[in-house]
Design an enzyme around this catalytic site. Structure first.
Site, PDB file in Angstrom:
ATOM      1  N   LYS A  54       0.832  -1.203   0.000  1.00  0.00           N
ATOM      2  CA  LYS A  54       0.000   0.000   0.000  1.00  0.00           C
ATOM      3  C   LYS A  54       0.863   1.248   0.000  1.00  0.00           C
ATOM      4  O   LYS A  54       0.596   2.210  -0.746  1.00  0.00           O
ATOM      5  CB  LYS A  54      -0.917  -0.005   1.228  1.00  0.00           C
ATOM      6  CG  LYS A  54      -1.975  -1.094   1.207  1.00  0.00           C
ATOM      7  CD  LYS A  54      -2.713  -1.157   2.532  1.00  0.00           C
ATOM      8  CE  LYS A  54      -3.769  -2.254   2.528  1.00  0.00           C
ATOM      9  NZ  LYS A  54      -4.435  -2.410   3.840  1.00  0.00           N
ATOM     10  N   GLN A  98      -4.634  -1.318   9.917  1.00  0.00           N
ATOM     11  CA  GLN A  98      -4.517  -2.660   9.353  1.00  0.00           C
ATOM     12  C   GLN A  98      -5.066  -3.694  10.336  1.00  0.00           C
ATOM     13  O   GLN A  98      -4.659  -3.760  11.491  1.00  0.00           O
ATOM     14  CB  GLN A  98      -3.051  -2.975   9.038  1.00  0.00           C
ATOM     15  CG  GLN A  98      -2.829  -4.313   8.357  1.00  0.00           C
ATOM     16  CD  GLN A  98      -3.429  -4.367   6.956  1.00  0.00           C
ATOM     17  OE1 GLN A  98      -3.395  -3.397   6.211  1.00  0.00           O
ATOM     18  NE2 GLN A  98      -3.987  -5.509   6.604  1.00  0.00           N
ATOM     19  N   ASP A 121     -11.197   3.034   4.590  1.00  0.00           N
ATOM     20  CA  ASP A 121     -11.573   1.620   4.561  1.00  0.00           C
ATOM     21  C   ASP A 121     -13.084   1.457   4.489  1.00  0.00           C
ATOM     22  O   ASP A 121     -13.580   0.369   4.189  1.00  0.00           O
ATOM     23  CB  ASP A 121     -11.041   0.899   5.806  1.00  0.00           C
ATOM     24  CG  ASP A 121      -9.855   0.006   5.496  1.00  0.00           C
ATOM     25  OD1 ASP A 121      -9.699  -0.385   4.324  1.00  0.00           O
ATOM     26  OD2 ASP A 121      -9.094  -0.311   6.421  1.00  0.00           O
TER      27      ASP A 121
END
Length: 318
Positions: A54, A98, A121
């Site tokens: 990422k 994460q 997200d």
């Protein structure tokens, strides 16, 4: 019938190029560089590799990219404090925590602490609620990726029957909402669903996101079906080699489907690309710069009008 592979890598490359173009436009027109902060707690190898991917792609697209690597025993209060700092940082447009988090950390308390405007997200209840209500929202990246991949092979989704196997908050539930908004008739299923093979045999599109290696067999599928495989599972073959497989028995399914995504190289690359796209959308939305992303408006408005709006947008952003 041999299914055509939907090349997620190639499609993701096109999406990242579009993101890079938008970033360059933001920088040139408004002196704005989208900022993405990724927080990793612990030393999980798979998560670490994913975070590095990422970060690398964010930097390649022209983002301001920051990574925060915290020890697995970090206190929840310390993690929440970091999130508050990132919420207040005007140079950060996207915050990604994460997952999974260590057991001593309340995942929902952490996710709900993120400013919904920076929730790239799409997990915050505010964005989940707006998505369910059919309102503009930051949606989860994997469902966005799945819909994008389907639309590369089907121009009109209206009236198509879709079975989504898996009811997670990350994939299954938001994906059902997105597909429903696109006009599909969506059946949400899971491992416990009765007569799951029969349900799949009626579907025009089958999306497998249950986390069960090669769950969907070839004889579950009607000829010509579109198969999207979200699963990533580690399996050991007959000679003891560890390999990645999806939730679909690929070889069997390829003999029945018209289109199918491979694992790896299907949904995964698109998920990361949509993280970047969501971050750009967050940067634009937070600063009231939606006019900038409208090509028609850019070409029509006189330069003086653009300059005036740019000054107002930047004043509001700061």
């Amino acid at each position: 019938m041999n299914a055509i592979r939907i090349d997620g890598k190639a499609i993701a490359e096109l999406l990242r190029a579009r993101v890079a173009h938008d970033v360059a436009l933001l920088q040139a027109e408004c002196n704005v560089t989208p900022g993405l902060a990724v927080v990793l707690v612990g030393e999980d190898l798979a998560s670490s590799v994913y975070v590095k991917t990422k970060a690398r792609q964010a930097q390649a697209a022209g983002f301001k990219s920051q990574q925060f690597l915290l020890p697995s025993n970090v206190g929840e209060a310390e993690l929440l404090e970091l999130i508050e700092e990132l919420n207040a940082d005007v140079s950060i447009d996207g915050i990604l925590i994460q997952l999974p988090l260590p057991g001593h950390v309340d995942r929902w308390r952490v996710l709900e602490a993120i400013n919904p405007a920076k929730d790239v997200d799409g997990f915050h209840p505010y964005n989940v609620g707006r998505l369910a209500a059919g309102r503009p929202a930051l949606a989860p990246c994997t469902p966005l990726a799945v819909v994008h991949l389907i639309k590369t092979v089907v121009t009109d989704l209206s009236g198509l029957d879709v079975v989504v196997i898996g009811r997670s908050n990350i994939v299954g539930k938001p994906l059902a909402l997105l597909l429903g908004d696109a006009g599909c008739t969506v059946t949400g299923a899971q491992l416990q669903t009765r007569n799951l093979p029969d349900l799949c045999r009626k579907a025009d599109i089958v999306v497998a996101a249950a986390g069960w290696a090669e769950l969907v067999r070839g004889d579950w599928l009607k000829p010509g079906v579109i198969v999207i495989d979200v699963g990533i599972n580690r399996a050991i073959d007959s000679v003891g080699t560890v390999k990645l497989v999806g939730d679909v028995a690929f070889t069997e399914a390829s003999k029945r489907a018209s289109y199918i995504t491979p694992v790896p190289g299907g949904v995964g690359p698109m998920t990361v690309a949509y993280l970047l796209a969501n971050t750009v959308n967050a940067a634009v939305s937070r600063r009231g710069l939606s006019w900038l992303m409208n090509p028609d408006a850019r070409h029509v408005w006189p330069s003086s009008v653009r300059e005036k709006n740019r000054a107002v947008d930047l004043q509001q952003a700061t």
